[in-house]
Design a protein around this motif. Structure first.
Motif, short mmCIF file in Angstrom:
data_model
loop_
_atom_site.label_atom_id
_atom_site.label_comp_id
_atom_site.label_asym_id
_atom_site.label_seq_id
_atom_site.Cartn_x
_atom_site.Cartn_y
_atom_site.Cartn_z
N ALA A 227 0.83 -1.21 0.00
CA ALA A 227 0.00 0.00 0.00
C ALA A 227 0.86 1.26 0.00
O ALA A 227 0.44 2.31 -0.51
N LEU A 228 2.07 1.16 0.56
CA LEU A 228 2.97 2.31 0.62
C LEU A 228 3.90 2.40 -0.59
O LEU A 228 4.76 3.26 -0.64
N GLY A 229 3.72 1.49 -1.55
CA GLY A 229 4.45 1.58 -2.81
C GLY A 229 5.56 0.57 -2.99
O GLY A 229 6.24 0.59 -4.03
N ALA A 230 5.80 -0.31 -2.03
CA ALA A 230 6.85 -1.31 -2.18
C ALA A 230 6.49 -2.29 -3.30
O ALA A 230 5.32 -2.60 -3.53
N ALA A 231 7.51 -2.77 -3.99
CA ALA A 231 7.30 -3.76 -5.05
C ALA A 231 7.47 -5.18 -4.53
O ALA A 231 7.13 -6.14 -5.22
N GLY A 232 8.00 -5.32 -3.33
CA GLY A 232 8.21 -6.63 -2.74
C GLY A 232 8.60 -6.47 -1.28
O GLY A 232 8.77 -5.35 -0.79
N VAL A 233 8.73 -7.59 -0.59
CA VAL A 233 9.14 -7.56 0.81
C VAL A 233 10.28 -8.55 1.03
O VAL A 233 10.37 -9.58 0.35
N GLN A 234 11.14 -8.21 1.97
CA GLN A 234 12.19 -9.13 2.40
C GLN A 234 11.91 -9.53 3.83
O GLN A 234 11.77 -8.68 4.71
N VAL A 235 11.81 -10.82 4.05
CA VAL A 235 11.42 -11.36 5.35
C VAL A 235 12.57 -12.22 5.88
O VAL A 235 13.06 -13.11 5.19
N GLY A 236 12.98 -11.95 7.09
CA GLY A 236 14.06 -12.72 7.68
C GLY A 236 13.62 -13.56 8.85
O GLY A 236 13.50 -14.78 8.74
N THR A 237 13.36 -12.91 9.97
CA THR A 237 13.10 -13.62 11.21
C THR A 237 11.96 -14.62 11.10
O THR A 237 12.04 -15.72 11.65
N ALA A 238 10.90 -14.26 10.38
CA ALA A 238 9.75 -15.16 10.29
C ALA A 238 10.11 -16.50 9.67
O ALA A 238 9.50 -17.53 9.99
#
Length: 241
Positions: A227-238
């Protein structure tokens, strides 16, 4: 919003955060095989070990994957001159378990050039970097080989510097992120911008896809990032679970 999936050849715009010293072939391959982008942290890896790791990853997945390196910042290349002071302070603990105090090494990490030569050989889909801006030669060589370059920013100014250098995407990593604070223009303690404050500012400041990182662990966080404009996410701890 730029399509990160097309850029990286993945099905889902979800990237595994690279774990320096904690990455595993199994986890990296699992994320890639599930349609995301598995990442493997190569901190401290010499050339031969990088080549062996690349071969293991190729055997475990035929999907795109990323490798991550630290750009030289100083004391990890030239060991801290205070090593003797630290060693003396820890000496009683080593003696208690019957071990010798480690001597000061000549260097803590292999030369960047050695790591890069091996990375060019294994040809990952993505080379991600932390603690700085890749040189023009590195960007040129990566693109010549069809490798995407992803830089990591903790502030808008860092994101702008990375975009100007020609990276293909920027990870905007907020203060909530685990692991090292990878700031490089200002000290880490002066670069503590929260993820969901940082994302829209970086999106507005650069013309490459922005990957959100830091405290994102479920679909609500992913939705908020998009919603804030990111094209993707990077997830580590999860993923450590």
């Amino acid at each position: 919003m730029s399509d990160l999936r097309a850029l990286l050849g993945i099905e889902h715009p979800i990237i595994l955060g690279p774990f320096g010293g904690l990455s595993s072939i199994a986890l990296t391959a699992a994320v890639s095989n599930a349609g995301g982008l598995g990442s493997f942290g190569l901190y401290g890896y010499e050339g031969d070990r990088i080549c062996a790791t690349g071969a293991e990853l190729r055997a475990a997945t035929d999907r795109p994957f990323a490798v991550n390196i630290w750009l030289p910042t100083g004391d990890e290349v030239e060991p801290n001159p205070q090593h003797t002071v630290f060693a003396q302070a820890l000496q009683p603990f080593y003696e208690a378990v019957g071990l010798d105090v480690p001597s000061r090494p000549e260097r803590y990490t292999p030369a960047l050039e050695e790591q890069l030569d091996a990375i060019w050989e294994i040809e990952p889909t993505v080379l991600s970097v932390v603690f700085g801006v890749p040189s023009a030669d590195v960007v040129r060589e990566a693109h010549h080989r069809g490798i995407r370059i992803v830089g990591t920013a903790t502030t808008v100014a860092e994101a702008v510097a990375l975009a100007a250098a020609g990276v293909d995407a920027v990870v905007a990593t907020g203060a909530e992120a685990g692991g090292h604070r990878v700031s490089f223009l200002r000290p880490a303690e002066e670069s503590l911008v929260g993820t969901f404050a940082l994302i829209p500012q970086v999106v507005d400041a650069v013309d490459v896809p922005v990957i959100a990182a830091g405290g994102i662990a479920d679909r609500r966080g992913v939705a908020a990032a998009f919603a804030l404009g990111a094209a993707g996410v990077q997830v580590g701890t999860a993923f450590l679970a």
